[in-house]
Design a protein around this motif. Sequence first.
Motif, PDB file in Angstrom:
ATOM      1  N   ASP A  47       7.615 -13.422  -0.884  1.00  5.07           N
ATOM      2  CA  ASP A  47       5.702 -12.480  -1.074  1.00  5.07           C
ATOM      3  C   ASP A  47       5.229 -12.649   0.436  1.00  5.07           C
ATOM      4  O   ASP A  47       4.962 -13.859   0.873  1.00  5.07           O
ATOM      5  N   ARG A  48       4.290 -12.334   1.283  1.00 11.30           N
ATOM      6  CA  ARG A  48       4.360 -12.746   3.084  1.00 11.30           C
ATOM      7  C   ARG A  48       3.026 -12.127   2.724  1.00 11.30           C
ATOM      8  O   ARG A  48       2.668 -11.416   2.403  1.00 11.30           O
TER       9      ARG A  48
ATOM     10  N   VAL B 120      -4.168 -10.975   4.437  1.00 13.40           N
ATOM     11  CA  VAL B 120      -3.480  -9.733   3.964  1.00 13.40           C
ATOM     12  C   VAL B 120      -2.511 -10.182   3.451  1.00 13.40           C
ATOM     13  O   VAL B 120      -1.082 -11.091   3.873  1.00 13.40           O
TER      14      VAL B 120
ATOM     15  N   LEU C 114       1.160  -9.270   1.266  1.00 14.86           N
ATOM     16  CA  LEU C 114       2.770  -8.281   1.041  1.00 14.86           C
ATOM     17  C   LEU C 114       3.748  -9.191  -0.215  1.00 14.86           C
ATOM     18  O   LEU C 114       3.728  -9.510   0.005  1.00 14.86           O
ATOM     19  N   TYR C 115       2.790  -7.730  -1.021  1.00 14.72           N
ATOM     20  CA  TYR C 115       4.247  -8.078  -2.791  1.00 14.72           C
ATOM     21  C   TYR C 115       5.425  -7.876  -2.441  1.00 14.72           C
ATOM     22  O   TYR C 115       5.411  -6.321  -1.979  1.00 14.72           O
ATOM     23  N   GLU C 116       6.350  -8.020  -2.748  1.00 11.05           N
ATOM     24  CA  GLU C 116       8.036  -7.358  -2.759  1.00 11.05           C
ATOM     25  C   GLU C 116       7.258  -6.104  -3.632  1.00 11.05           C
ATOM     26  O   GLU C 116       8.312  -5.464  -3.020  1.00 11.05           O
ATOM     27  N   ASP C 117       6.713  -6.228  -4.822  1.00  9.83           N
ATOM     28  CA  ASP C 117       6.536  -4.568  -5.548  1.00  9.83           C
ATOM     29  C   ASP C 117       5.911  -3.279  -4.482  1.00  9.83           C
ATOM     30  O   ASP C 117       5.611  -2.386  -5.380  1.00  9.83           O
ATOM     31  N   GLY C 118       5.637  -3.926  -2.908  1.00  8.72           N
ATOM     32  CA  GLY C 118       4.842  -2.459  -2.957  1.00  8.72           C
ATOM     33  C   GLY C 118       3.713  -2.670  -2.658  1.00  8.72           C
ATOM     34  O   GLY C 118       3.313  -1.460  -2.125  1.00  8.72           O
TER      35      GLY C 118
ATOM     36  N   VAL D 298      -0.274  -4.466  -1.488  1.00 12.15           N
ATOM     37  CA  VAL D 298      -0.781  -4.618  -0.647  1.00 12.15           C
ATOM     38  C   VAL D 298      -2.469  -5.587  -1.148  1.00 12.15           C
ATOM     39  O   VAL D 298      -3.235  -5.024  -1.205  1.00 12.15           O
TER      40      VAL D 298
ATOM     41  N   VAL E 130      -6.059  -7.738   0.567  1.00  8.20           N
ATOM     42  CA  VAL E 130      -6.715  -7.653   1.197  1.00  8.20           C
ATOM     43  C   VAL E 130      -7.566  -8.257   0.706  1.00  8.20           C
ATOM     44  O   VAL E 130      -8.865  -7.657  -0.186  1.00  8.20           O
TER      45      VAL E 130
ATOM     46  N   GLU F 177      -8.179  -7.873  -2.993  1.00  3.62           N
ATOM     47  CA  GLU F 177      -8.526  -6.675  -3.470  1.00  3.62           C
ATOM     48  C   GLU F 177      -6.955  -6.112  -3.530  1.00  3.62           C
ATOM     49  O   GLU F 177      -6.776  -6.295  -2.753  1.00  3.62           O
TER      50      GLU F 177
ATOM     51  N   PHE G  29      -4.430  -3.317  -3.656  1.00  2.00           N
ATOM     52  CA  PHE G  29      -4.068  -1.173  -3.159  1.00  2.00           C
ATOM     53  C   PHE G  29      -2.022  -1.275  -3.288  1.00  2.00           C
ATOM     54  O   PHE G  29      -1.520  -2.061  -2.920  1.00  2.00           O
TER      55      PHE G  29
ATOM     56  N   VAL H 183       0.318   1.055  -1.801  1.00  2.00           N
ATOM     57  CA  VAL H 183       0.459   1.678  -0.614  1.00  2.00           C
ATOM     58  C   VAL H 183       2.298   2.249  -0.188  1.00  2.00           C
ATOM     59  O   VAL H 183       3.171   1.361  -0.348  1.00  2.00           O
ATOM     60  N   ARG H 184       1.723   3.423   0.190  1.00  2.00           N
ATOM     61  CA  ARG H 184       3.502   4.109  -0.196  1.00  2.00           C
ATOM     62  C   ARG H 184       3.491   4.764   1.252  1.00  2.00           C
ATOM     63  O   ARG H 184       2.510   5.680   2.185  1.00  2.00           O
TER      64      ARG H 184
ATOM     65  N   VAL I 291      -2.612   5.202   0.483  1.00  2.00           N
ATOM     66  CA  VAL I 291      -3.417   3.598  -0.032  1.00  2.00           C
ATOM     67  C   VAL I 291      -4.109   4.707  -1.419  1.00  2.00           C
ATOM     68  O   VAL I 291      -4.492   5.528  -1.247  1.00  2.00           O
TER      69      VAL I 291
END
Lengths: 512, 183
Positions: free
Chosen positions: B14-15, B28, B30-34, B36, B38, B41, B43, B45-46, B55
């Motif tokens: 996770d970054r 922000v 960024l999870y490994e499963d896609g 996000v 914020v 909260e 979201f 995101v594709r 989103v």
Amino acid sequence: MGALKPIRRLLIANRGEIAVRIARACREMEIESVAVYSDADADALHVRVADRAVRIGPAPAAESYLSVEAILSAARQTRADAVHPGYGFLSERAPLALGCEEAGLAFVGPPATVIERLGSKIESRRLMEAAGVPIVPGLTPADQTDNGVLSAAQSLGYPVLIKASAGGGGKGMRAAHDEIQARELIGAARREAAAAFGDGTLYLERLLDRPRHIEIQILADEHGHVVHLFERECSLQRRHQKVIEESPSSILTDAVRARMGEAAVTAARAAGYVNAGTLEFLLEGTDQEARFYFLEMNTRLQVEHPVTELVTGVDLVHAQLAVAAGERLAWTQSDFSQRGHAVECRIYAEDPSTGFLPQAGRVLLYREPRFPGVRVDSGITEGDVVGINYDPLLAKLVAYAPTRRQALARAAAALREFPILGLRTNIPFLLRLLEHPAVLAGEVHTAFIDVSLPALIPPPTIPAAVVAAAAATDGHGASEEHGATEKQSATEKHGRTLTRADPWSTLGRWGR
Amino acid sequence: MVHARPVGTVTVADRSLVLRHGEREFRVTLYEDGRVGVDGETFHVRRRGDGEVRVKGDPGLHAWVARAGDARWVFAQGSTFELSAAPPSRARVSRAGYSGSLTAPMPATVRRVEVRVGQLVARGDTLIVLEAMKMELPVKAEGAGRVEAIRCREGELVEPGEPLVELSDASTRSEPVGGGQEP
């Protein structure tokens, strides 16, 4: 009476979206197109779509697109037989038309003498007055010193408009409501006039009460035929620069429309006009009370010509080239009617939230919307660099629909699907304008944008979902999914290639 | 920041990063499963390969995105957003005192320099007149001050963020302030 002189190779003395639009008309008419470019535009779209291209000088317009000598020498060098000036730059400068006449080139516009006459505010007003066309009270002060201009403003009565005597399009134009303001503005107006048109002479005009800007498109051939193609309403302007234009106007009654059309045809005849031109009028009052005044005549194709093309079905660039080739107009007045409604939005590289500062940068992403009834005339593509040397107009989005309400809704929907990334544009501002209650009701005037500005500026807030979208460019999560899709489609593609029936591998024996 | 954790036989991460929009900063993740995150909260995101992003949500968001260096651009709902992934810049100009440097808001040519070093100026005084796209853009003093230095010459081409004039607060002793004025 001109003889027929078919155009085989046309030099387009312009850049940006209009040069692209003209080059495409050439392609349709089987005319070879020659683009010209400055060093700033060597890789620009208008160069890429033309059949040939000639470098005409360094980036500053004065040494390239505004150089008559450079344009004429490019025409000689490529053996072009005609020159289309587009709009802006040299389009309303008599020396280019004259140079073309002397070099035996067809100039796609009126004769040099007509440009000269109509380009002078004094001359053109005199001409219109004599032809019985009403004019706005105004004058070019004989004494052009600050004090001379001020006393002329005094005699005309405030508020007055100070503008370049040589120009059009709002460059160098300023409104002064009293003497103190006028004293402040004269210097800058004069400098801008000199910078934009090479002539600092100022012209003063009385400012009308919330007038509408309504203009009439005319077409005239060398054989004495003149027709008009109805009106365009261009009241939505910011500091005298048009932003949204439409046709028909929501305010004109049929009777006033007919009178304006007749006045435009009379004026064009009186001027000995040839080719496409536009008579700009200011309209005060409504219905039977409406009074219109001649403002100026633009002796060229207008930026907003597409709205007329959509409602009348006439391709104005084709018509211009036919007239320049000595042909007769293919229509009489009764052939024309207005069908449906068209609205044009000018997309500028300027930031509404910082006072419309012009923007520059590389276009990182550019997608034109695809809608029924939507036309995009653009001068850029993805990857292009937008600089600061020229006008910030990037593209024009024109929506056409059966009714005004539908055309406005279509324009707004299309703008929401017109992503341009890498520099800021006025799209958020255009949307607020298109959806403003007064605009929807058609209740606008030339100062509407300036007085309604706060409501038209997008707020500086950002939804969290947008931040999440922004992070998608960093994300491995999102791109992982995308990566998987990509891999999958690669396999699919590969698979298809392997299993697809190859006609060569399935060929049977050659028969004898 | 990178938190690595083992999942099965592969290591994914996770970054987290900070995205700035104007004065606002967003944390922000960024999870490994896609997904996000914020500011807490989350979201879904594709992203498609052509810059289009969806989103998920009610209502969802359809957007286009692009990046160049630290800049992150988003077009959504008819608005353009420019965010930055850069670390916070140096101290901003204090708005109370009018000291600091006035910078070019855009690429432009310096048309005129209307002040001299040492001159006292009032709020709204024109210091420099820039020209871009045939239009004059006056750079005005945000408040009273003294001209400490002029960092441009007439005729010079200036880029956004380049300091043009250094002003100091005339009324109080000012401390040197770095950074630039918001364009």
